[in-house]
Design a protein around this motif. Structure first.
Motif, short mmCIF file in Angstrom:
data_model
loop_
_atom_site.label_atom_id
_atom_site.label_comp_id
_atom_site.label_asym_id
_atom_site.label_seq_id
_atom_site.Cartn_x
_atom_site.Cartn_y
_atom_site.Cartn_z
N ILE A 63 -7.17 -2.91 8.54
CA ILE A 63 -8.45 -2.14 8.42
C ILE A 63 -8.22 -0.75 7.87
N LYS A 64 -7.23 -0.03 8.60
CA LYS A 64 -7.19 1.29 7.91
C LYS A 64 -6.74 1.38 6.57
N TYR A 65 -5.85 0.53 6.07
CA TYR A 65 -5.39 0.37 4.87
C TYR A 65 -6.36 0.18 3.87
N ILE A 66 -7.42 -0.74 4.24
CA ILE A 66 -8.37 -1.17 3.35
C ILE A 66 -9.44 -0.10 3.08
N ALA A 67 -9.84 0.56 4.29
CA ALA A 67 -10.57 1.94 4.25
C ALA A 67 -10.29 2.93 3.30
N GLU A 68 -8.67 3.15 3.23
CA GLU A 68 -8.07 4.07 2.17
C GLU A 68 -8.00 3.42 0.92
N HIS A 69 -8.16 2.30 0.53
CA HIS A 69 -8.14 1.68 -0.69
C HIS A 69 -9.22 1.08 -1.39
N LEU A 70 -10.31 1.17 -0.89
CA LEU A 70 -11.56 0.66 -1.67
C LEU A 70 -12.10 1.89 -2.35
N THR A 71 -12.80 1.43 -3.66
CA THR A 71 -13.49 2.37 -4.27
C THR A 71 -14.96 2.79 -3.66
N GLU A 72 -15.42 3.74 -4.16
CA GLU A 72 -16.57 4.29 -3.65
C GLU A 72 -17.51 3.25 -3.03
N ASN A 73 -17.68 2.36 -4.38
CA ASN A 73 -18.65 1.19 -3.84
C ASN A 73 -18.06 -0.21 -3.66
N GLY A 74 -16.83 -0.06 -3.17
CA GLY A 74 -15.88 -1.26 -3.17
C GLY A 74 -16.27 -2.11 -2.00
N LEU A 75 -16.10 -3.26 -1.82
CA LEU A 75 -16.18 -4.26 -0.55
C LEU A 75 -15.05 -4.92 -0.37
N CYS A 76 -15.22 -5.22 1.04
CA CYS A 76 -14.10 -6.17 1.65
C CYS A 76 -14.68 -7.26 2.35
N PHE A 89 0.87 -1.28 -0.16
CA PHE A 89 -0.10 0.11 0.17
C PHE A 89 0.74 1.26 0.07
N GLU A 90 1.90 1.26 0.85
CA GLU A 90 2.91 2.35 0.77
C GLU A 90 3.38 2.54 -0.80
N ASP A 91 3.82 1.41 -1.45
CA ASP A 91 4.16 1.60 -2.68
C ASP A 91 3.40 1.76 -3.75
N HIS A 92 2.21 1.82 -3.45
CA HIS A 92 1.03 1.91 -4.33
C HIS A 92 -0.09 2.79 -3.89
N PRO A 93 0.32 3.88 -3.39
CA PRO A 93 -1.07 4.84 -2.88
C PRO A 93 -2.05 5.17 -3.65
N GLU A 94 -1.90 4.91 -4.75
CA GLU A 94 -2.95 5.61 -5.91
C GLU A 94 -4.05 4.47 -6.04
N LYS A 95 -3.57 3.07 -5.69
CA LYS A 95 -4.51 1.97 -6.20
C LYS A 95 -5.77 1.97 -5.26
N LYS A 96 -6.94 1.54 -5.92
CA LYS A 96 -8.22 1.58 -5.43
C LYS A 96 -8.81 0.22 -5.81
N TYR A 97 -9.64 -0.44 -4.93
CA TYR A 97 -10.21 -1.88 -5.42
C TYR A 97 -11.71 -1.91 -5.42
N ASP A 98 -12.35 -2.53 -6.56
CA ASP A 98 -13.75 -2.56 -6.10
C ASP A 98 -14.20 -3.80 -5.10
#
Length: 238
Positions: free
Chosen positions: A145-158, A101-110
């Motif tokens: 959980i902190k990183y997941i919150a930062e890297h989900l898309t608007e409607n993304g799910l974990c 996540f530190e190396d790819h701060p821009e990535k977001k996931y559905d």
């Protein structure tokens, strides 16, 4: 000698991996749902089995798989290359999820999925690789959980699969990081037995929480019809 587990559409070489294919992983891979996800992240991919199950089901998705154990990451990469799925759809990163996540701060996931280490504050396994794969403490899950919150898309799910004690911790952390628990599936070995795992789903959108249950066995050594139907697209035996 290769230790290969054969599925209907792919094979998984488990050689050198501390965590072999198990019920937790295949249940999570089969239960996790999302609306046409284009980007998927599998945290702690191990052999790559969950990523491969998702590649089978979500045929348009690009899937990133993170694995800190170098040997397991290499095995997962080979499993991806040897699968019938388009090679550039599946990419393994042999690093910790924090580094990823530190190396790819821009990535977001559905869709983000993980069968994480779950022995919180427990005694360490005498085998180092097993320890790495299955032990964690509370800080591990807070960071996760902190990183997941930062890297989900608007409607993304974990989606996560967890023992009950760990699930209680994660549910509290979800609230802390302004995520919303949306679904909880209690996993029972038998109809009359107490649940031993929970599959939880959360995201950025607040909706009514849905609770359900999954029973694995109808009787000793006899899988339930529900379990067989769920795994039918994957398991040769079903």
């Amino acid at each position: 000698m290769a230790d290969i587990f054969r599925f209907k559409q792919f094979g998984v070489d488990q050689s050198g991996c501390a965590m072999k294919i198990n019920t937790d992983g295949v249940l999570l891979g089969a239960l996790a749902q999302a609306e046409n996800p284009q980007s998927i992240l599998d945290i702690g991919t191990g052999t790559g089995v969950i990523a491969l199950m998702l590649a089978q089901r979500f045929t348009d998705a690009q899937i990133d798989a993170v694995e800190i154990d170098a040997i397991a990451a290499e095995t997962a990469g080979n499993n991806f290359k040897n699968s019938p799925f388009v090679a550039d759809r599946l990419t393994v990163f042999p690093v910790s999820f924090e580094s990823f996540f530190e190396d790819h701060p821009e990535k977001k996931y559905d869709l983000i999925i993980s069968n994480p280490p779950f022995h919180i504050n427990s005694l360490e396994s005498p085998k180092a690789k097993k320890t790495l794969a299955k032990h964690a403490d509370g800080d591990f899950f807070e960071i996760l959980i902190k990183y997941i919150a930062e890297h989900l898309t608007e409607n993304g799910l974990c989606w996560l699969v967890l023992p009950l004690e760990t699930s209680a911790l994660v549910k509290a952390l979800v609230q802390q990081y302004r995520l919303y628990l949306q679904k909880v599936i209690a996993i029972h070995s038998f109809e009359e037995s107490a649940p031993h795992r929970e599959v939880v789903r959360f995201g950025l959108n607040e909706i009514s929480e849905v609770k359900s249950k999954m029973v694995i066995y109808e009787a000793v050594n006899k899988y339930s019809e529900e379990y067989k139907k769920l795994l039918h697209p994957y398991f040769i035996a079903f």
